[in-house]
Design a protein around this motif. Structure first.
Motif, short mmCIF file in Angstrom:
data_model
loop_
_atom_site.label_atom_id
_atom_site.label_comp_id
_atom_site.label_asym_id
_atom_site.label_seq_id
_atom_site.Cartn_x
_atom_site.Cartn_y
_atom_site.Cartn_z
N GLY A 76 -7.18 8.29 -2.87
CA GLY A 76 -6.56 7.17 -3.55
C GLY A 76 -5.10 7.46 -3.71
N PHE A 77 -4.58 7.09 -4.85
CA PHE A 77 -3.15 7.16 -5.03
C PHE A 77 -2.80 8.51 -5.63
CE2 PHE A 77 -4.68 3.01 -4.57
CZ PHE A 77 -3.76 2.43 -3.71
N GLY A 78 -2.34 9.43 -4.76
CA GLY A 78 -2.02 10.77 -5.22
C GLY A 78 -3.22 11.70 -5.26
N PHE A 129 -6.30 7.26 5.60
CA PHE A 129 -5.12 7.86 6.23
C PHE A 129 -5.44 9.21 6.87
CE2 PHE A 129 -3.20 4.86 3.24
CZ PHE A 129 -2.34 4.21 4.11
N LEU A 146 2.68 1.71 -3.35
CA LEU A 146 1.80 2.19 -4.41
C LEU A 146 1.37 3.64 -4.16
CD1 LEU A 146 -0.35 -1.02 -4.96
CD2 LEU A 146 1.38 -0.09 -6.49
N GLN A 147 1.15 3.98 -2.88
CA GLN A 147 0.81 5.36 -2.53
C GLN A 147 1.94 6.31 -2.91
OE1 GLN A 147 -1.68 7.05 -1.27
NE2 GLN A 147 -2.99 5.72 -0.06
N LEU A 169 0.84 -1.20 0.00
CA LEU A 169 0.00 0.00 0.00
C LEU A 169 0.88 1.25 0.00
CD1 LEU A 169 -3.05 0.61 0.10
CD2 LEU A 169 -2.84 0.89 2.55
N ILE A 170 1.92 1.24 0.82
CA ILE A 170 2.80 2.40 0.91
C ILE A 170 3.58 2.58 -0.39
CG2 ILE A 170 4.82 3.34 2.09
CD1 ILE A 170 3.66 1.93 4.63
N PHE A 210 -4.27 1.24 7.88
CA PHE A 210 -3.84 0.15 7.03
C PHE A 210 -4.94 -0.84 6.68
CE2 PHE A 210 0.30 1.50 8.72
CZ PHE A 210 0.86 1.84 7.51
#
Lengths: 437, 310
Positions: free
Chosen positions: B59-61, B277, A90-91, A87-88, B272
């Protein structure tokens, strides 16, 4: 002089430390490999056996594709550590492997946002679509894209201890409905004093398969929370009644079916049956050796006539990450490892799983004797073929990981163990919490 | 040629040396490693956690600022459970881990004790084990079969076996026992070093005045150890509130009915397991506030700030 010596020592220490960091963060799977033109691919998993399976698949691939050799670097981490690390990575956009295993209850975390960091696998799934149990792939899909390939169907079945049931004079083939099952349970308890079954009170494998079998779920197809619907309340009440009204079930020792306490208890003939998915076979073979030859596998009893006799449960999707520099090769390899006939047969012979390609289930290789047929007898896949159209997909949304954890920590524990809440209360509370998100 | 080069090098070296030895530079040089690692590994994460606590990490970014939403979400039963578990755990660990090590340290400090060094080292030994390894042992010791260690001990008193790890009270006991087992030795060391600084004359004078053992303990030992006690209480509060590993060793990150859900395991689960987050950061920020507040109150209670104003 002495001072210089110590400074050099310190300097070399620092350099070696930095070098250590460097290699740990080293490029995961660049296009160039060490051995000639073999491409290096990295693979993270949390299951030692999955790594063995993939290493085997690489050998097969390399024999068939002389011009596209792969060197697979498998790394096995503990379950939580691997998911957190991935997860980290990919983040933060760096450090992820080419291929990785993601367990179903964590999968939604990796599909968040509008651009998931995983590669869509439709071009390798589509050619074999009609041979696959597609409900398994829906679990790892978003907006029509498939992001993960499962190892197994995870058809939930009933494991009967024929020795105990025989002593009570129960014929397992006459158990058709859950009502029959409860009646048989009463007979077993009366005749042997052994409970008919155990119920998980800190995990969800006794509850989730039952609601999935009835066509219900935590979320509906649109992703709305239906955790507290009538069928779910009724099902939880059924589990409660089995334990406290009809007294045919006890809480699983240790709280769940993967605890050492439970294995010891069951191995000594502690309960007459167990409902778990097919992948639990491996646990019998490894942890309950004394039951060899005494366990028979049958489809689940039905809720009503003509109803589903199984439910697809659990799973691990193998994914290709967008950080991979050889995405096409990784995809082709994944297809050969898990979607081909040979790969599917290996999932049975190596892992003891029910492969997601149902057209291999009647392959002669599947009925060859191995440690599983020795333990459970023959005919496992004939039984599976009967129920292959009776597996509902489960709806996996962003909130699925949280829903599972709420069911484990609060719902089943408070209702079935503490008895501090009724089925309706506990489910409503959990559902409201999810709806408020 | 070489000789000339050597001379130049030598003079350059001299200059660098002088610069490095100047009183203005040297102190900074010595504290630099700490300052750098503090800025990089503590201050930066604290600040970004603070920023993140006002965000929704989609999400991612992808992030959204959501104002105080994460803080409003703190009003939920899990957060209250986590607060209550952390408070109770901290209370019980301090309740045991101050008086008992103090007594043991006094015993170990007396010259009449046979096998002093043996006891000192064996009491300290658990601190060297990994909490996860020790946790595995305790997890099996508190297993629910009648044959597990804890249930056997109960059996000697004719008590029925318990399901230790599925009940709030016994679950708390299991965590405190693990903590006490591990940290007893460390606290004994703190107290021992304090004890050795108490001048022997004080005790001699007390002897002349006819004081007994208890008088000496409460009127000389305890007051002289006050700074050490304050220090141990402070780190115990910090340790209690930041506890995670003990709970993780027993139940992984999901303890049934939240019986082992501490604030840090709540952060872990939120970050997690639920991949939230922003909310996890908000919990972290409140944890920082709580620890600071509790410690300030404690230090005020002990009169720590009085000295400076006097």
């Amino acid at each position: 002089m002495k001072r210089w010596g110590s400074m050099i020592l310190v300097a070399s220490l620092v350099v070696s430390l930095l070098a250590g960091c460097g290699s740990a963060n080293g490029n995961a799977g660049g296009p160039e490999g060490n051995k000639g033109k073999a491409t290096q691919l990295s693979f993270w998993t949390f299951n030692e056996l999955h790594a063995v399976f993939m290493d085997e698949a690489v050998q097969a691939w390399n024999e068939q594709n002389k011009d596209q050799q792969i060197e697979l670097k498998s790394e096995v981490y503990p379950y939580d550590e691997m998911h957190n690390k991935l997860l980290i990575a990919l983040q933060s956009g760096t450090g992820a492997p080419d291929l990785a295993d993601i367990e179903i209850s964590k999968f939604a975390n990796y599909l968040k946002g509008s651009t998931p960091p995983l590669v869509a696998l439709n071009d390798i799934v589509d050619p074999v679509k009609e041979n696959l149990i597609m409900s398994r792939l829906e679990n790892y899909a978003k907006d029509g894209n498939y992001f993960g390939i499962d190892y197994h169907v995870g058809a939930t079945v009933m494991y009967y201890n024929t020795e105990i049931l025989g002593r009570a004079g129960v014929d397992i083939d006459e158990i058709v409905t859950w009502q029959d099952y409860v009646e048989a349970g009463k007979k077993v308890v009366a005749a042997t004093g052994v409970p008919m079954t155990t119920t998980e009170v800190t995990e969800h494998w006794s509850y989730f398969p039952l609601i999935s079998q009835r066509g219900s779920d935590f979320f509906n197809e649109e992703g709305n929370v239906i955790l507290d619907n009538e069928a779910n309340v009724e099902t939880l009440q059924f589990l409660y009644d089995c334990m406290y009204t009809d007294s045919i079930a006890v809480a699983a020792p240790g709280g769940f079916h993967h605890s050492e306490e439970y294995w010891a208890f069951m191995n000594k003939g502690g309960a007459a049956s167990l409902m778990m998915p097919m992948w639990y076979m491996g646990r019998f073979v490894s942890y309950m050796p004394d039951l060899e030859g005494k366990i028979a596998i049958r489809p689940l009893p039905v809720w009503e006539e003509g109803g589903n006799r199984s439910a697809g449960m659990g799973g691990t999707g193998t994914v290709v990450t967008v950080q991979s520099k050889s995405q096409d090769l990784a995809k082709a390899f994944l297809a050969s490892a898990k979607l081909s006939r040979e790969g599917s047969i290996n999932t049975w012979t190596l892992l003891g799983f029910d492969p997601i390609r149902w057209d291999v289930w009647d392959d002669p290789a599947m009925s060859a004797s191995n440690e599983f047929t020795e333990y459970f007898g023959d005919g496992i896949f004939e039984m599976l073929l009967e129920v292959k159209d009776e597996l509902s997909p489960t709806s996996i949304t962003d909130l699925f990981p949280e829903a599972v954890s709420l069911v484990q920590r609060n719902v089943v524990f408070k209702v079935l163990k503490e008895q501090s809440q009724t089925a309706a209360e506990a489910l409503k509370e959990a559902a409201d919490e999810l709806r408020a998100k | 040629m070489n000789q000339v080069l050597f001379e130049i090098k030598k003079s350059k070296k001299h200059e660098v040396k002088r610069w490095l030895n100047s009183q203005k530079i040297v102190p900074y040089l010595f504290v630099a490693p700490f300052i750098l690692s503090f800025l990089l590994f503590f201050l930066y994460p604290i600040l970004s956690a603070f920023v993140m606590s006002f965000q929704e990490v989609l999400g991612f970014g992808e992030v959204n600022f959501v104002g105080l939403k994460n803080y409003k979400n703190l009003m939920n039963p899990h957060y209250y459970d986590a607060l209550s578990v952390s408070f109770r755990y901290t209370f019980w660990t301090i309740f045991v881990l101050i008086p008992v090590p103090l007594l043991l340290a006094t015993l170990l400090n007396s010259k009449n004790l046979i096998g002093r060094n043996f006891f000192r080292s064996s009491l300290f030994l658990p601190a060297l084990t990994s909490v996860i390894v020790a946790g595995m042992f305790f997890r099996y010791a508190f297993a629910e079969q009648a044959t597990s260690l804890a249930n056997q001990i109960l059996g000697w008193f004719g008590h029925e076996p318990l399901t230790w790890l599925q009940d709030a009270k016994t679950g708390m006991l299991a965590m405190v026992v693990l903590c006490v087992w591990r940290w007893m030795g460390v606290n004994i060391i703190y107290f021992l070093s304090g004890l050795q600084n108490i001048p022997a004359e004080l005790y001699e004078a007390a002897d002349i005045d006819g004081a007994n053992v208890f008088h000496k303990f409460f009127n000389i030992t305890v007051p002289s150890l006050k700074p050490v006690i304050i220090y141990v209480v402070t780190i115990s509060i910090y340790g209690g509130f930041s506890m995670f590993a003990e709970s993780f060793a027993y139940w992984s990150y999901r303890s049934p009915g939240n019986i082992g859900l501490t604030l840090v395991s709540y952060i872990y689960t939120t970050g997690f397991n639920n991949a939230d987050f922003g909310f996890a950061s908000a919990i972290g920020v409140t944890l920082l506030g709580i620890i600071m507040l509790v410690n300030l109150v404690q230090l005020m209670f002990f009169g720590f700030f009085k000295k400076e104003s006097e």
